[in-house]
Structures are given as structure tokens and as C-alpha cells.
Design a protein around this motif. Structure first.
Motif, PDB file in Angstrom:
ATOM      1  N   THR A  11      11.327  15.817   3.775  1.00  0.00           N
ATOM      2  CA  THR A  11      11.455  15.415   5.175  1.00  0.00           C
ATOM      3  C   THR A  11      12.276  16.445   5.944  1.00  0.00           C
ATOM      4  O   THR A  11      13.114  17.154   5.356  1.00  0.00           O
ATOM      5  N   TYR A  12      12.060  16.503   7.246  1.00  0.00           N
ATOM      6  CA  TYR A  12      12.761  17.495   8.063  1.00  0.00           C
ATOM      7  C   TYR A  12      12.938  16.970   9.485  1.00  0.00           C
ATOM      8  O   TYR A  12      12.172  16.115   9.954  1.00  0.00           O
ATOM      9  N   THR A  13      13.953  17.481  10.158  1.00  0.00           N
ATOM     10  CA  THR A  13      14.216  17.100  11.545  1.00  0.00           C
ATOM     11  C   THR A  13      13.777  18.237  12.473  1.00  0.00           C
ATOM     12  O   THR A  13      13.341  19.300  12.028  1.00  0.00           O
ATOM     13  N   VAL A  55       0.848  -1.197   0.000  1.00  0.00           N
ATOM     14  CA  VAL A  55       0.000   0.000   0.000  1.00  0.00           C
ATOM     15  C   VAL A  55       0.881   1.244   0.000  1.00  0.00           C
ATOM     16  O   VAL A  55       1.758   1.384   0.846  1.00  0.00           O
ATOM     17  N   TRP A  56       0.655   2.125  -0.953  1.00  0.00           N
ATOM     18  CA  TRP A  56       1.433   3.357  -1.008  1.00  0.00           C
ATOM     19  C   TRP A  56       0.901   4.375   0.001  1.00  0.00           C
ATOM     20  O   TRP A  56      -0.223   4.298   0.474  1.00  0.00           O
ATOM     21  N   LEU A  57       1.732   5.364   0.306  1.00  0.00           N
ATOM     22  CA  LEU A  57       1.312   6.470   1.162  1.00  0.00           C
ATOM     23  C   LEU A  57       0.676   7.541   0.272  1.00  0.00           C
ATOM     24  O   LEU A  57       1.210   7.868  -0.789  1.00  0.00           O
ATOM     25  N   ASP A  58      -0.470   8.066   0.688  1.00  0.00           N
ATOM     26  CA  ASP A  58      -1.101   9.126  -0.100  1.00  0.00           C
ATOM     27  C   ASP A  58      -0.105  10.259  -0.328  1.00  0.00           C
ATOM     28  O   ASP A  58       0.545  10.736   0.614  1.00  0.00           O
ATOM     29  N   CYS A  59       0.007  10.695  -1.563  1.00  0.00           N
ATOM     30  CA  CYS A  59       1.042  11.676  -1.920  1.00  0.00           C
ATOM     31  C   CYS A  59       0.499  12.730  -2.871  1.00  0.00           C
ATOM     32  O   CYS A  59       1.214  13.217  -3.752  1.00  0.00           O
ATOM     33  N   ASN A  60      -0.749  13.090  -2.678  1.00  0.00           N
ATOM     34  CA  ASN A  60      -1.378  14.092  -3.525  1.00  0.00           C
ATOM     35  C   ASN A  60      -1.289  15.475  -2.865  1.00  0.00           C
ATOM     36  O   ASN A  60      -2.291  16.129  -2.584  1.00  0.00           O
ATOM     37  N   GLY A  61      -0.037  15.879  -2.566  1.00  0.00           N
ATOM     38  CA  GLY A  61       0.162  17.123  -1.835  1.00  0.00           C
ATOM     39  C   GLY A  61      -0.135  16.975  -0.355  1.00  0.00           C
ATOM     40  O   GLY A  61      -0.537  17.939   0.311  1.00  0.00           O
ATOM     41  N   ASP A  62       0.114  15.772   0.184  1.00  0.00           N
ATOM     42  CA  ASP A  62      -0.205  15.480   1.588  1.00  0.00           C
ATOM     43  C   ASP A  62       0.934  15.888   2.513  1.00  0.00           C
ATOM     44  O   ASP A  62       2.096  15.536   2.280  1.00  0.00           O
ATOM     45  N   VAL A  63       0.589  16.615   3.573  1.00  0.00           N
ATOM     46  CA  VAL A  63       1.560  17.030   4.593  1.00  0.00           C
ATOM     47  C   VAL A  63       1.198  16.327   5.894  1.00  0.00           C
ATOM     48  O   VAL A  63       0.117  16.517   6.446  1.00  0.00           O
ATOM     49  N   ALA A  82       7.038  26.897   4.760  1.00  0.00           N
ATOM     50  CA  ALA A  82       7.124  27.240   3.334  1.00  0.00           C
ATOM     51  C   ALA A  82       7.136  25.981   2.460  1.00  0.00           C
ATOM     52  O   ALA A  82       6.477  25.935   1.406  1.00  0.00           O
ATOM     53  N   LEU A  83       7.874  24.979   2.896  1.00  0.00           N
ATOM     54  CA  LEU A  83       7.909  23.725   2.139  1.00  0.00           C
ATOM     55  C   LEU A  83       6.554  23.018   2.188  1.00  0.00           C
ATOM     56  O   LEU A  83       6.112  22.421   1.198  1.00  0.00           O
ATOM     57  N   ALA A  84       5.881  23.101   3.336  1.00  0.00           N
ATOM     58  CA  ALA A  84       4.549  22.496   3.451  1.00  0.00           C
ATOM     59  C   ALA A  84       3.578  23.157   2.474  1.00  0.00           C
ATOM     60  O   ALA A  84       2.758  22.488   1.829  1.00  0.00           O
ATOM     61  N   ALA A  85       3.685  24.470   2.335  1.00  0.00           N
ATOM     62  CA  ALA A  85       2.821  25.186   1.407  1.00  0.00           C
ATOM     63  C   ALA A  85       3.085  24.745  -0.033  1.00  0.00           C
ATOM     64  O   ALA A  85       2.147  24.574  -0.836  1.00  0.00           O
ATOM     65  N   LYS A  86       4.355  24.531  -0.377  1.00  0.00           N
ATOM     66  CA  LYS A  86       4.702  24.084  -1.727  1.00  0.00           C
ATOM     67  C   LYS A  86       4.164  22.682  -1.990  1.00  0.00           C
ATOM     68  O   LYS A  86       3.621  22.394  -3.065  1.00  0.00           O
TER      69      LYS A  86
END
Length: 234
Positions: free
Chosen positions: A154-156, A124-132, A166-170
Motif C-alpha cells: 500500500t502507498y499514500t 469474498v477475498w480480493l483477487d491477489c494474483n499479482g493484482d495492482v 517499481a513495487l507495482a512491477a514486483k
């Protein structure tokens, strides 16, 4: 009397002849139906044999069967199946030089890189349609999303909140992308695609735009056009 007897005999003869003609007609129809049925059966056997031979010789069919083989899953469970290492280009993008396996396995996988950029993964893939995602996700599901052509940000805890926002918005504006925290990585901000990975200094780093442009449904994608919705959502 003689005339009546002759008429009766002629009528019986005519009825017998008609019955014989009808019987011969039924026999002909029966033979024709039998022959037709035999032809259908033989044709079915021939077609079935051709399909079986093609299935046995078709590498794509063999690979599909291998993915569905429980014994194969059990054999590969726990291992990434990856061989090779990263090489770093002038642009700072690290490219995996070697094999990245793609077998579906039901268990946790030990990957040679963090975050992983390929290897055996969950069916099963992880939803990746702009998912944060606010919480860490399963590597095995995220790798399946990479196989579909997604970019994974990804971030620490060391990453600046402004960069994370900003990255989440992108990501939210970009189909075939996803984002999540990831504690065990070498830099505060990283972008990953199938077989590719880069560390960026900030959300405004020019490499962010280049990486998205190159690897969202890029040439590296093993399954271009595959869905990024309807999978796992955590």
C-alpha cells in the motif's frame, strides 16, 4: 375308470405339492428381504448417529458452522474481533501480538490498525494474483486475501512515483500479492501480511525482498493454498 381316477388324483396332489413348495419359497424370500431391509435401516441409523456425534464434537465442524451462522455474523458485524497490539522486531517488522479473528461478516469492519493485518472480514477475498489496483480497495476483502497468504503493498500520495512503479512491477510478477493506494496509513510505503506489517523507505529497501520471501504464502498464513483468483476485483 379306477385307473384314470387314481391318475387324476395323483396329478392334483402333485400340483398342490408344487404350489405349496412355491409358496414356501416365496415366504422364505420375503423373510430374507425383510431382514435385509431391516439391517440396512439399522446400519443407516447407526452411521448417521456416529456422523452426528462426530460433527458435534469436531471443533473444525463447529467453526465452519459458526462461520455460516447468520446470527453469528450479525453479532460480529462492524467489529474486527481483534485483541492485542503490535510489537516491533529488530528488523522493523511489526507483529500483531494477540488475537486476530477470522469470522466472515457482510458489513464494514472497524479495524484497530491501518492497513488491517487480520480480523473479521468479507466472505469474498480480493483477487491477489499479482493484482495492482489503481484505486482504494475494501479493507474487508483485502483482509480475506491476507488470510489466503497474500502480501498487500500500500502507498499514500506522498510516495514517489518511481517507487510505486517499481513495487507495482514486483507485485505483477508475484502470485499471492496485491497493491493499492491507502490514504490512512503512517508511512508512504507499507507492506502487510496476516499479522505482520512493515514500512519501507523505498522500492529498493532490502526489507521489500525479505518481506515478500517470508510472508508470501508464509508460515503465518491461516489458509495456505487457498485461491487468490475468482474473488472481488475492486
Amino acid at each position: 375308470m379306477g385307473s384314470d381316477s387314481n391318475s387324476s388324483s395323483a396329478a392334483r396332489k402333485a400340483r398342490v405339492d408344487e404350489m405349496r413348495r412355491a409358496e414356501r419359497a416365496r415366504e422364505r424370500r420375503t423373510r430374507m428381504l425383510t431382514v435385509a431391509a431391516s439391517v440396512v435401516v439399522v446400519a443407516g441409523l447407526v452411521v448417521g448417529g456416529v456422523v452426528l456425534l462426530r460433527a458435534q464434537s469436531d471443533p473444525d465442524t463447529k467453526n465452519a458452522s459458526a462461520k455460516k451462522d447468520p446470527a453469528g455474523d450479525a453479532k460480529n458485524a462492524g467489529t474486527s474481533g481483534d485483541t492485542g497490539h503490535f510489537t516491533t522486531g529488530k528488523d522493523g517488522v511489526r507483529v500483531w501480538s494477540g488475537k486476530l479473528s477470522r469470522t466472515h461478516v457482510p458489513t464494514k469492519v472497524s479495524y484497530p490498525m491501518h492497513p488491517p493485518v487480520g480480523g473479521n472480514h468479507n466472505p469474498v477475498w480480493l483477487d491477489c494474483n499479482g493484482d495492482v489496483y489503481k484505486n482504494a480497495v475494501q479493507d474487508e476483502n483485502a483482509v480475506h486475501a491476507l488470510e489466503h497468504g497474500a502480501v498487500w503493498v500500500t502507498y499514500t500520495a506522498q510516495a514517489k512515483k518511481a517507487d510505486v512503479d517499481a513495487l507495482a512491477a514486483k507485485v505483477k510478477q508475484t502470485p499471492y500479492s496485491l497493491m493499492s493506494p491507502y490514504a490512512n496509513q503512517d508511512a508512504p510505503l507499507m507492506l502487510s501480511a496476516w499479522g505482520h506489517q512493515v514500512a519501507v523507505k523505498s522500492a529498493s529497501d532490502p526489507e521489500v525482498g525479505r518481506f515478500f520471501a517470508s510472508y508470501v504464502q508464509g508460515k503465518q498464513t491461516p489458509e495456505p493454498g487457498a485461491s487468490c483468483t475468482g474473488g472481488a476485483m475492486k
